[in-house]
Design an enzyme around this catalytic site. Structure first.
Site, short mmCIF file in Angstrom:
data_model
loop_
_atom_site.label_atom_id
_atom_site.label_comp_id
_atom_site.label_asym_id
_atom_site.label_seq_id
_atom_site.Cartn_x
_atom_site.Cartn_y
_atom_site.Cartn_z
N SER A 128 19.59 0.33 1.93
CA SER A 128 18.33 1.10 1.80
C SER A 128 18.26 2.13 2.64
CB SER A 128 17.30 -0.20 2.01
OG SER A 128 15.98 0.45 2.24
N TYR A 153 13.71 -7.62 7.70
CA TYR A 153 14.28 -7.22 6.47
C TYR A 153 15.29 -6.04 6.80
CZ TYR A 153 14.67 -4.52 2.07
OH TYR A 153 15.19 -3.83 1.16
N LYS A 157 19.36 -5.41 6.38
CA LYS A 157 20.07 -4.15 5.74
C LYS A 157 21.19 -3.59 6.82
CE LYS A 157 18.37 -4.70 1.47
NZ LYS A 157 19.31 -5.12 0.51
N1 UFG Z 1 1.79 2.60 -1.04
C1 UFG Z 1 0.24 2.66 -1.10
N2 UFG Z 1 -0.39 1.65 -1.64
C2 UFG Z 1 0.08 0.47 -2.27
C3 UFG Z 1 1.60 0.44 -1.94
C4 UFG Z 1 2.36 1.40 -1.53
O1 UFG Z 1 -0.23 3.76 -0.78
O2 UFG Z 1 -0.56 -0.48 -2.55
C5 UFG Z 1 2.30 3.54 -0.62
C6 UFG Z 1 3.07 3.42 1.06
O3 UFG Z 1 2.13 3.37 1.82
C7 UFG Z 1 4.22 4.46 0.75
C8 UFG Z 1 4.37 4.58 -0.63
O4 UFG Z 1 3.32 4.14 -1.45
O5 UFG Z 1 3.72 5.68 1.45
C9 UFG Z 1 5.54 3.78 -1.26
O6 UFG Z 1 5.45 2.41 -0.77
P1 UFG Z 1 6.51 1.25 -1.25
O7 UFG Z 1 6.18 -0.05 -0.73
O8 UFG Z 1 6.54 1.39 -2.70
O9 UFG Z 1 7.93 1.78 -0.90
P2 UFG Z 1 8.44 1.91 0.83
O10 UFG Z 1 8.89 3.47 0.93
O11 UFG Z 1 7.61 1.47 1.84
O12 UFG Z 1 9.77 0.81 0.61
C10 UFG Z 1 11.20 1.36 0.63
C11 UFG Z 1 11.90 0.47 -0.19
C12 UFG Z 1 11.67 -1.24 0.32
C13 UFG Z 1 12.08 -1.05 1.86
C14 UFG Z 1 11.09 -0.34 2.42
C15 UFG Z 1 11.20 -0.19 4.19
O13 UFG Z 1 11.49 0.32 -1.40
O14 UFG Z 1 12.69 -1.82 -0.06
O15 UFG Z 1 11.19 1.31 2.17
O16 UFG Z 1 10.12 0.56 4.74
F1 UFG Z 1 11.95 -2.27 2.42
#
Ligand code: UFG
Length: 344
Positions: A128, A153, A157
């Site tokens: 990831s 988590y 990775k």
């Molecule tokens: N977000 C929102 N509202 C929500 C969910 C997410 O605003 O309800 C925002 C988050 O703050 C972020 C963006 O949408 O800015 C993406 O969030 P996600 O949770 O969809 O994805 P992430 O970038 O946090 O997650 C990625 C990978 C995960 C990994 C993670 C580690 O998809 O598998 O990075 O930080 F675990």
């Protein structure tokens, strides 16, 4: 030529099921293995419908059981394994670190040990972009430094990347590996027969959007609008799940055809295109012709401001490139949510 056999651990889940479809389309024989701890058989049934194949072997296996892992490698002459079987909720991993360390590390080590005992095989590990943490420079290349993980988590990775690299090094060429570092996989198969099926309240953005649009959730919270980005919301590299799945086919083919340039290779799997949370929400509304109930909320702890891929190495070496637009992907995600709700 006899068909190569690919074991897909965690093959009944979101990414695993899309990868299974693409592997079969490319002419591989696939053995799906899953312990169904985080999914039901919806996607596996969908895979059978999409591929028209009723005979895909399905093994209910928990890879934390070393003997079960060994038995699988004895039963099938596996040429390559793609390892997805892992827990993936960042917040839960903070609350229950041992659950994550035990499951994610043990299962992968058991797969590697079983592969080794059978004389070796090719191993693709699903890593990831989280390993880059808050990057100093964007886009990130495979040479960008890994940063200390911000959750157990993320730590698993990084540790699994190291475990694979060390195992490859010690194997005398019998085990070769590819690490694919995914950015943000979203969307669903265009058939709407397989897609993301989060249990409980979704952690990730797109399932939260689609569940809000269908009325399962009242309101989407956009976490933070005061980031140093053009519109104040975080930037990510959203990669279509089918594009992502195809990258696995290219990587497996490179391995089984002996075309690797090193015994363990790393590739970023992303689009190279930064998209803000607000842009994604707006694109979802526009392409699907609906209004989403959303509000701005405080930042979520652990979120990085901006990260996107430099995918040029994968483009060049794997001959793979992301092809789908964000709009196409968001249409597919919405079609899948409607399929789940039985509304189409
Ligand atoms: N977000 C929102 N509202 C929500 C969910 C997410 O605003 O309800 C925002 C988050 O703050 C972020 C963006 O949408 O800015 C993406 O969030 P996600 O949770 O969809 O994805 P992430 O970038 O946090 O997650 C990625 C990978 C995960 C990994 C993670 C580690 O998809 O598998 O990075 O930080 F675990």
């Amino acid at each position: 030529m006899t068909k190569k056999i690919v074991l897909v651990s965690g093959g009944a889940g979101f990414i695993g099921s899309h990868v299974t479809v693409e592997l079969i389309a490319a002419g591989y024989n696939v053995v799906v293995a899953d312990n169904f701890s985080n999914c039901d058989n919806t996607c596996f049934e969908g895979v059978k419908k999409i591929t028209g194949r009723e005979d895909i072997p399905l093994e209910k296996v928990d890879f934390c059981d070393a003997e079960a892992a060994r038995a699988l490698f004895r039963k099938y002459p596996i040429d390559a394994v793609i390892h997805f079987a892992a827990f993936k909720a960042v917040g839960e991993s903070v609350a229950q670190p041992l659950k994550y360390y035990k499951n994610n590390l043990q299962s992968f080590m058991n797969v590697l040990e079983a592969a080794q005992q059978q004389g070796g095989c090719q191993v693709l590990f699903s890593s990831s972009a989280t390993v880059y943490g808050e990057p100093d420079q964007v886009p990130v290349t495979e040479q960008s430094p890994r940063k200390p993980a911000t959750s157990p988590y993320g730590n698993t990775k990084q540790m699994c990347e190291d475990i694979l690299q060390d195992t490859v090094k010690a194997s005398g060429g019998r085990i070769k590996g590819i690490l694919l570092r995914y950015f943000n996989p979203i969307g669903a198969h265009p058939s709407a027969l397989i897609g993301e099926l989060p249990r409980g309240v979704p952690n990730n953005l797109v399932p939260f959007i689609t569940q809000t649009a269908i009325g399962k959730r009242e309101c989407l919270s956009i976490f933070g609008n005061d980031y140093p980005t053009p519109d104040g919301t975080c930037l990510r590299d959203y990669i279509d799940i089918v594009d992502l799945a195809k990258a696995h086919v290219y990587a497996v083919t490179r391995m089984v055809e002996g075309k690797m340039k090193a015994d363990c290779e790393i590739f970023n799997i992303g689009t190279g295109r930064p998209v803000s949370v607000l842009e994604l929400v707006n694109a979802f509304e526009k392409v699907n012709g609906l209004k989403l109930n959303y509000k701005f909320a405080p930042r979520r702890s652990g979120d990085v401001t901006a990260i996107w891929a430099d995918p040029s190495l994968a483009n060049r070496e794997l001959g793979w490139k992301a092809t789908r637009t964000v709009e196409e992907t968001l249409q597919a995600a919405w079609a899948w949510e409607k399929h789940l709700a039985g509304k189409d």
